[in-house]
Design an enzyme around this catalytic site. Structure first.
Site, short mmCIF file in Angstrom:
data_model
loop_
_atom_site.label_atom_id
_atom_site.label_comp_id
_atom_site.label_asym_id
_atom_site.label_seq_id
_atom_site.Cartn_x
_atom_site.Cartn_y
_atom_site.Cartn_z
N SER A 85 0.86 -1.17 0.00
CA SER A 85 0.00 0.00 0.00
C SER A 85 0.89 1.21 0.00
CB SER A 85 -0.87 -0.03 1.25
OG SER A 85 -1.29 1.27 1.57
N TYR A 139 -1.40 0.19 10.59
CA TYR A 139 -1.59 -0.35 9.24
C TYR A 139 -0.28 -0.32 8.46
CZ TYR A 139 -3.55 -0.74 4.50
OH TYR A 139 -3.83 -1.13 3.22
#
Ligand code: ZN
Length: 684
Positions: free
Chosen positions: A569, A582
């Site tokens: 990501s 995250y």
């Protein structure tokens, strides 16, 4: 075998098709063709055909007598009136005067007499249907009938079973000569209800659809009854391993042995379809397997789907797979040599020289385990497996009352290399991911679902793994209905192992794995609860590791390379405020990708990642989009397109990057950024 005829169903077919201008004869022809086609003991995958002779009115208002006969490319089980093209009967009948007729001329003449020029080619057995006078004619490759005719004294046994009710036609390849011979046999005794075509199948006929159909059922029942008498079971081989290796262990090794190395990481792979049942086990475990399995197909039509013989592999024993692989490799090499020799021998005798087809087996028999159908797609593999299962039944029955005997190989060669038979196999360029098996985790929605769909569109066999079984099923359906849906929590290593085994058991192996499942956790790094961070690491790091490890396990067993793809990501490169929980495991996963590239490049396994940002998905929910765009004083549209190019990035854009990486055989340890431009997250 029981007749499934129902007056109510027959009437329903007539009523259903009448508004389309389909007459009663053709509607009933569709009805009983489907009844026959629905039973694999009678008809398999394009085998068999039916016809009716009826009158139709042409454009000039004139009545024309036509033969509506099964068209090539249609299956009897789901045929429609369009699958029974109408050919003018009178010109077909005139052909009988000829002494010989070339196949291509026959096809051309039949096409030229179609009422509708766009119709499919009428069956290669059209003239046989035409030359017999009956209104309705049914033809099947009934398993029970073949069990009898494929005995050395099949002719005599059939005469004993069917007596004078049937005529007996010696084996002749389908086409003009067979049509003439069948008509002659019929004319010697016009009282017969049908014909037995030795080593090929059975025809029955009648004045009505019901009569022809019920005669088929009655004759096949007589054959079944004969096979019940004086049976002896197959004798099991001695010395089969008491502790056999599992399907999940054996399949990828076999798949790897079948793959053809084309250099630079390109392989021609095969998709496999495994079958096992007590009957299949009794057959493959039989002491005389090498004798009865290696003679040839039970009816020549099967040759184009299964080749003449299956490859016979050793029995795999747990813990001794390396030995097994050596034996299997030798067996496959022997199969190929035998095929080359068979081709050379028969081609030398052929008047028109042929081009050799690929020499790889389409069916593999594995004592102690079962059998594999092998094909260029899951569909082809399933067809080969269906035919192999039918062959097991047919030969088991023949062996129960005698010894199975196939046609001589020159007859099988003639059919395998017959242009009209080859035409039944669709041709055309293969899609880029044909023959490849792709697994997508988190495939039920968003980027995962789009990626699964993109690979399926490019020809891959796809397995969609998702925690939510309904989402997995829906996404698999969107892949054209042929994908495998599996419920899998990727944070549970045992569940991952089980899911990978299930994919291997379904398709034979795995070539591309998209490790996509992930979820976002938030928290300020200085105060975040340890449990939150650990939970995020479980899904956003350790699950990737467990998925990749299983992928490597299968890929190294195959020994034909593979592609690992990770959804990292933007967070892996450019941390967002309060997104530590995250971003940290995602950053570790980016490194994980590099480590796999480094450690497994030698195995031909490539490892790459896609960095995406701001995609509508489970991670970025509608509510989050609303609140974030509001917080920044932007419209949702402007927020979503908040990148250098000012273009919203979609799940499909990300899917395209995964597909590109999977195709690029010389790219590894690479991260492709798909975010419309975010300079802080750019890699170089
Ligand atoms: Zn046939």
């Amino acid at each position: 075998m029981k007749s499934l005829w129902s007056d109510a169903d027959a009437d329903a077919y007539v009523a259903k098709y009448a508004p389309q201008g389909v007459n009663r004869d053709l509607a009933l022809r569709v009805y009983t063709t489907r009844l026959l086609g629905g039973d694999p003991r009678l008809v398999l995958h394009g085998g068999g055909n039916t016809s009716c002779k009826t009158d139709v009115t042409d454009l000039l208002g004139e009545s024309v007598e036509v033969l509506c006969v099964k068209g090539s490319g249609w299956d009897m089980g789901d045929i429609e009136p369009a699958g029974l093209p109408a050919v003018r009967l009178a010109p077909l009948l005139k052909l009988r005067r000829l002494d010989r007729l070339a196949d291509e001329d026959m096809v051309d003449f039949q096409r030229g007499n179609l009422l509708t020029s766009s119709s499919p080619n009428p069956s290669v057995e059209t003239l046989l249907h035409a030359f017999l006078p009956h209104r309705f004619i049914d033809h099947t490759h009934s398993t029970a009938v073949l069990s009898l005719t494929d005995l050395p004294d099949g002719d005599a046994i059939c005469r004993e079973v069917f007596g004078t009710k049937m005529g007996y036609v010696p084996y002749i390849m389908p086409g003009f000569d067979l049509a003439k011979k069948a008509a002659e046999v019929y004319e010697q005794d016009p009282g017969v209800e049908g014909l037995i075509l030795l080593k090929h199948g059975i025809f029955t006929f009648g004045a009505t659809a019901r009569e022809a159909y019920e005669r088929m059922i009655a004759m096949v029942t007589l054959a079944e009854q004969r096979l019940e008498k004086g049976r002896k079971p197959l004798v099991a081989a001695a010395g089969l391993p008491r502790n056999p290796a599992t399907l999940a262990e054996v399949a990828p090794v076999l798949r790897g042995l079948l793959a053809l190395d084309r250099g630079d990481g390109a392989y021609q792979r095969w998709v496999m379809d495994f079958r096992a049942s007590p009957a299949i086990r009794a057959y493959v475990d039989g002491a005389e397997l090498a004798r009865y399995s290696q003679q040839g197909v039970v009816t020549p039509d099967h040759t184009i789907r299964t080749k003449n013989w299956p490859v016979l592999l050793p029995a795999p024993e747990a813990g001794k797979l390396e030995d097994w692989a050596k034996g299997a490799e030798a067996a496959i090499a022997a199969f190929e040599s035998r095929y080359h020799a068979y081709f050379a021998r028969n081609n030398a005798r052929a008047t028109i020289k042929k081009t050799e087809l690929d020499p790889m087996p389409r069916v593999a028999l594995v004592p102690g385990l079962g059998l594999f159908g092998i094909g260029a797609s899951a569909k082809d593999a399933a067809i080969a497996a269906d035919i192999a299962v039918n062959t097991v039944a047919c030969i088991t029955d023949a062996e129960a009352i005698g010894h199975f005997q196939a046609l001589p190989e020159n007859d099988l060669f003639e059919l395998e290399y017959w242009s009209l038979e080859q035409a039944k196999l669709g041709k055309g360029a293969e899609k880029p991911f044909a023959r490849q098996v792709v697994v997508v985790t988190g495939g039920g929605s968003g980027i995962g679902a789009a990626t699964a769909k993109a690979f399926a569109k490019d020809g891959a066999e796809v397995a969609v793994l998702d925690r939510d079984p309904e989402a997995a099923t829906a996404a698999a359906k969107a892949c054209g209905g042929k994908a495998l849906a599996l419920s899998c929590d990727v944070t549970d290593p045992q569940a991952v192992r089980a899911a990978f085994d299930a994919v291997v058991e379904r398709f034979g192996g795995i070539d591309v794995v998209v490790s996509n499942a992930g979820a976002a956790w938030q928290g300020t790094v200085g105060t975040v609860d340890d449990a939150v961070l650990r939970r995020s690491f479980e899904l956003n790091f350790f699950a990737h590791q467990s998925v990749a490890q299983n992928a490597v396990r299968v890929m190294t067993a195959q020994g034909s390379g593979g592609a690992l793809l990770f959804n990292t990501s933007k967070q892996a490169v450019n941390p967002g405020k309060n997104f530590g929980p995250y971003g940290l495991p995602k950053a570790a996963s980016l490194f994980l990708m590099k480590q796999y590239a480094l450690d497994h490049g030698k195995d031909g396994i490539r490892s790459n990642a896609v960095n995406a940002d701001r995609i509508r998905s489970g991670l970025l929910t509608t509510e989050m989009i609303a609140s974030r765009s509001k917080a920044r004083g932007l419209t949702e549209k402007d927020y979503m397109a908040g990148n250098l190019l000012g273009r919203e990035v979609t799940a499909e854009d990300v899917a395209d990057a995964f597909v590109w990486l999977a195709r690029s055989s010389k790219v590894t340890a690479c991260t492709v950024t798909v975010d419309g431009g975010n300079i802080e997250a750019s890699l170089r």
